[in-house]
Motif scaffolding. Structure first.
Motif, PDB file in Angstrom:
ATOM      1  N   PRO A 101      21.702   5.642   4.799  1.00 22.88           N
ATOM      2  CA  PRO A 101      22.196   5.838   6.162  1.00 22.88           C
ATOM      3  C   PRO A 101      22.596   4.517   6.818  1.00 22.88           C
ATOM      4  CG  PRO A 101      19.857   6.380   6.022  1.00 22.88           C
ATOM      5  CD  PRO A 101      20.331   6.093   4.641  1.00 22.88           C
ATOM      6  N   LEU A 102      21.924   3.436   6.438  1.00 21.12           N
ATOM      7  CA  LEU A 102      22.276   2.137   7.001  1.00 21.12           C
ATOM      8  C   LEU A 102      23.664   1.702   6.550  1.00 21.12           C
ATOM      9  CD1 LEU A 102      21.303  -0.167   8.728  1.00 21.12           C
ATOM     10  CD2 LEU A 102      20.221  -1.166   6.728  1.00 21.12           C
ATOM     11  N   ALA A 103      23.974   1.953   5.280  1.00 21.95           N
ATOM     12  CA  ALA A 103      25.308   1.612   4.775  1.00 21.95           C
ATOM     13  C   ALA A 103      26.378   2.460   5.452  1.00 21.95           C
ATOM     14  CB  ALA A 103      25.354   1.810   3.261  1.00 21.95           C
ATOM     15  N   ALA A 104      26.074   3.738   5.666  1.00 19.44           N
ATOM     16  CA  ALA A 104      27.044   4.616   6.331  1.00 19.44           C
ATOM     17  C   ALA A 104      27.295   4.158   7.764  1.00 19.44           C
ATOM     18  CB  ALA A 104      26.546   6.056   6.312  1.00 19.44           C
ATOM     19  N   LEU A 105      26.233   3.787   8.485  1.00 17.81           N
ATOM     20  CA  LEU A 105      26.396   3.333   9.863  1.00 17.81           C
ATOM     21  C   LEU A 105      27.112   1.985   9.937  1.00 17.81           C
ATOM     22  CD1 LEU A 105      23.051   4.341  11.578  1.00 17.81           C
ATOM     23  CD2 LEU A 105      25.331   5.128  12.137  1.00 17.81           C
ATOM     24  N   SER A 106      26.803   1.078   9.015  1.00 16.40           N
ATOM     25  CA  SER A 106      27.470  -0.227   9.048  1.00 16.40           C
ATOM     26  C   SER A 106      28.960  -0.063   8.726  1.00 16.40           C
ATOM     27  CB  SER A 106      26.799  -1.202   8.087  1.00 16.40           C
ATOM     28  OG  SER A 106      26.916  -0.734   6.754  1.00 16.40           O
ATOM     29  N   ALA A 113      34.055   1.738  17.083  1.00 15.28           N
ATOM     30  CA  ALA A 113      32.906   1.502  17.964  1.00 15.28           C
ATOM     31  C   ALA A 113      31.907   2.633  17.753  1.00 15.28           C
ATOM     32  CB  ALA A 113      33.366   1.446  19.414  1.00 15.28           C
ATOM     33  N   LEU A 114      30.640   2.290  17.704  1.00 11.66           N
ATOM     34  CA  LEU A 114      29.599   3.296  17.493  1.00 11.66           C
ATOM     35  C   LEU A 114      29.241   3.974  18.809  1.00 11.66           C
ATOM     36  CD1 LEU A 114      27.170   1.341  15.134  1.00 11.66           C
ATOM     37  CD2 LEU A 114      28.817   3.077  14.490  1.00 11.66           C
ATOM     38  N   THR A 115      28.820   5.234  18.711  1.00  8.00           N
ATOM     39  CA  THR A 115      28.312   5.932  19.888  1.00  8.00           C
ATOM     40  C   THR A 115      26.938   5.362  20.214  1.00  8.00           C
ATOM     41  OG1 THR A 115      27.196   7.647  18.624  1.00  8.00           O
ATOM     42  CG2 THR A 115      29.516   8.043  19.189  1.00  8.00           C
ATOM     43  N   PRO A 116      26.434   5.579  21.428  1.00  9.21           N
ATOM     44  CA  PRO A 116      25.097   5.069  21.759  1.00  9.21           C
ATOM     45  C   PRO A 116      24.006   5.612  20.818  1.00  9.21           C
ATOM     46  CG  PRO A 116      26.250   5.678  23.764  1.00  9.21           C
ATOM     47  CD  PRO A 116      27.118   6.106  22.623  1.00  9.21           C
ATOM     48  N   THR A 117      24.134   6.850  20.388  1.00  8.76           N
ATOM     49  CA  THR A 117      23.155   7.418  19.454  1.00  8.76           C
ATOM     50  C   THR A 117      23.214   6.684  18.121  1.00  8.76           C
ATOM     51  OG1 THR A 117      23.383   9.571  20.506  1.00  8.76           O
ATOM     52  CG2 THR A 117      22.391   9.539  18.324  1.00  8.76           C
ATOM     53  N   LEU A 122      21.195   2.657  14.218  1.00  7.39           N
ATOM     54  CA  LEU A 122      21.421   1.422  13.468  1.00  7.39           C
ATOM     55  C   LEU A 122      20.356   0.393  13.812  1.00  7.39           C
ATOM     56  CD1 LEU A 122      23.241  -0.227  11.564  1.00  7.39           C
ATOM     57  CD2 LEU A 122      24.524  -0.952  13.594  1.00  7.39           C
ATOM     58  N   GLU A 123      20.027   0.269  15.085  1.00  9.79           N
ATOM     59  CA  GLU A 123      18.994  -0.694  15.501  1.00  9.79           C
ATOM     60  C   GLU A 123      17.635  -0.345  14.897  1.00  9.79           C
ATOM     61  OE1 GLU A 123      17.459  -2.832  19.599  1.00  9.79           O
ATOM     62  OE2 GLU A 123      18.318  -0.819  19.724  1.00  9.79           O
ATOM     63  N   ARG A 124      17.262   0.907  14.936  1.00 13.98           N
ATOM     64  CA  ARG A 124      15.962   1.322  14.360  1.00 13.98           C
ATOM     65  C   ARG A 124      15.918   1.074  12.862  1.00 13.98           C
ATOM     66  NH1 ARG A 124      16.720   5.623  17.876  1.00 13.98           N
ATOM     67  NH2 ARG A 124      17.358   6.991  16.183  1.00 13.98           N
ATOM     68  N   LEU A 125      17.003   1.384  12.162  1.00  9.62           N
ATOM     69  CA  LEU A 125      17.027   1.184  10.708  1.00  9.62           C
ATOM     70  C   LEU A 125      16.936  -0.295  10.351  1.00  9.62           C
ATOM     71  CD1 LEU A 125      19.739   3.804   9.683  1.00  9.62           C
ATOM     72  CD2 LEU A 125      17.308   3.889   9.156  1.00  9.62           C
ATOM     73  N   LEU A 126      17.675  -1.154  11.080  1.00  5.59           N
ATOM     74  CA  LEU A 126      17.611  -2.587  10.801  1.00  5.59           C
ATOM     75  C   LEU A 126      16.229  -3.157  11.110  1.00  5.59           C
ATOM     76  CD1 LEU A 126      21.102  -3.794  12.041  1.00  5.59           C
ATOM     77  CD2 LEU A 126      20.234  -3.827   9.694  1.00  5.59           C
ATOM     78  N   LEU A 127      15.646  -2.742  12.242  1.00  9.36           N
ATOM     79  CA  LEU A 127      14.303  -3.221  12.583  1.00  9.36           C
ATOM     80  C   LEU A 127      13.279  -2.788  11.535  1.00  9.36           C
ATOM     81  CD1 LEU A 127      14.110  -2.777  16.459  1.00  9.36           C
ATOM     82  CD2 LEU A 127      14.055  -4.915  15.174  1.00  9.36           C
ATOM     83  N   ALA A 128      13.366  -1.543  11.098  1.00  8.33           N
ATOM     84  CA  ALA A 128      12.424  -1.055  10.081  1.00  8.33           C
ATOM     85  C   ALA A 128      12.581  -1.856   8.789  1.00  8.33           C
ATOM     86  CB  ALA A 128      12.649   0.425   9.817  1.00  8.33           C
ATOM     87  N   ARG A 129      13.815  -2.108   8.382  1.00  9.72           N
ATOM     88  CA  ARG A 129      14.055  -2.876   7.148  1.00  9.72           C
ATOM     89  C   ARG A 129      13.507  -4.300   7.283  1.00  9.72           C
ATOM     90  NH1 ARG A 129      19.793  -2.990   4.184  1.00  9.72           N
ATOM     91  NH2 ARG A 129      19.009  -0.992   3.493  1.00  9.72           N
ATOM     92  N   ALA A 163      21.931  -8.974  21.208  1.00  9.53           N
ATOM     93  CA  ALA A 163      23.085  -9.398  22.017  1.00  9.53           C
ATOM     94  C   ALA A 163      24.245  -8.422  21.822  1.00  9.53           C
ATOM     95  CB  ALA A 163      23.503 -10.818  21.622  1.00  9.53           C
ATOM     96  N   TRP A 164      24.453  -7.984  20.612  1.00 15.06           N
ATOM     97  CA  TRP A 164      25.564  -7.075  20.324  1.00 15.06           C
ATOM     98  C   TRP A 164      25.371  -5.707  20.973  1.00 15.06           C
ATOM     99  CZ3 TRP A 164      25.941  -3.562  15.670  1.00 15.06           C
ATOM    100  CH2 TRP A 164      27.187  -2.935  15.616  1.00 15.06           C
ATOM    101  N   LEU A 165      24.127  -5.195  20.909  1.00 15.67           N
ATOM    102  CA  LEU A 165      23.898  -3.820  21.369  1.00 15.67           C
ATOM    103  C   LEU A 165      23.474  -3.697  22.833  1.00 15.67           C
ATOM    104  CD1 LEU A 165      22.075  -2.311  18.266  1.00 15.67           C
ATOM    105  CD2 LEU A 165      24.463  -2.044  18.928  1.00 15.67           C
ATOM    106  N   HIS A 166      22.885  -4.770  23.424  1.00 16.30           N
ATOM    107  CA  HIS A 166      22.263  -4.584  24.736  1.00 16.30           C
ATOM    108  C   HIS A 166      22.882  -5.405  25.862  1.00 16.30           C
ATOM    109  CE1 HIS A 166      19.259  -2.072  22.907  1.00 16.30           C
ATOM    110  NE2 HIS A 166      18.995  -3.005  22.011  1.00 16.30           N
TER     111      HIS A 166
END
Length: 184
Positions: A101-106, A113-117, A122-129, A163-166
């Motif tokens: 799912p991380l590859a699909a989102l990236s 542009a990604l939706t807020p969801t 993407l943020e949760r997956l990167l933080l978990a990794r 910085a990118w997301l918030h």
């Protein structure tokens, strides 16, 4: 009124009773003869049975066997259908598990542009990794995030992601740098 239930000669005066329950006095004999109305009566004999063809065998037993066979075939069909459906679901799940799912989102972030969801996912997956790679996944979330910010390898990545997301006007992020497992 009287009813003669047994055949014979009777004196009715011995059996009379007045309405108040007392016996009448001064009555002479009242002879009564009760005869058996069925005297000399013979019941007719049943007709003799004539030999004939017996009905075919089967009937209820055959219906039970046929019904049981139809029921068993229906049960087997349901089980087979359920197994086929389960296998198809398992194959779909396996095929879905193969997609990262991380590859699909990236990939989606590179194209549009990604939706807020999607950004949150993407943020949760990167933080978990990153937490797993840094060995911080067992810590409480607030402490793990604080230590991740101080990590020399994942701190800059976390700052870039935030910085990118918030920020109100996010700067384009270097996705390849964010997704890279190891820095050289």
């Amino acid at each position: 009124e009287f009813y003669g239930l047994e055949a014979g000669r009777y004196d009715l005066a011995d059996y009379l009773e007045l309405a108040d329950g007392s016996r009448p006095t001064g009555l002479g004999p009242l002879p009564v003869l009760v005869r058996d109305p069925l005297l000399g009566f013979e019941a007719p004999q049943p007709e003799a049975l004539t030999p004939g063809a017996l009905p075919q065998r089967g009937g209820y037993r055959a219906a039970l066997l046929v019904g049981g066979a139809v029921w068993a075939l229906g049960l087997l069909a349901l089980v087979a259908f359920g197994l086929r459906r389960k296998r198809a679901s398992a194959q779909t799940t396996r095929a879905g598990d193969a997609v990262d799912p991380l590859a699909a989102l990236s990939g989606a972030a590179r194209e549009r542009a990604l939706t807020p969801t999607e950004q949150g996912l993407l943020e949760r997956l990167l933080l978990a990794r990153w937490l797993l790679a840094a060995g911080l996944s067992e810590l409480p979330p607030e402490r793990a995030l604080s230590e991740l910010r101080d990590d020399p390898r994942y701190g800059p990545k976390l700052a870039c992601l935030e910085a990118w997301l918030h920020r109100p006007q996010p700067e384009p992020a270097d996705l390849d740098a964010l997704l890279a497992e190891r820095e050289a």
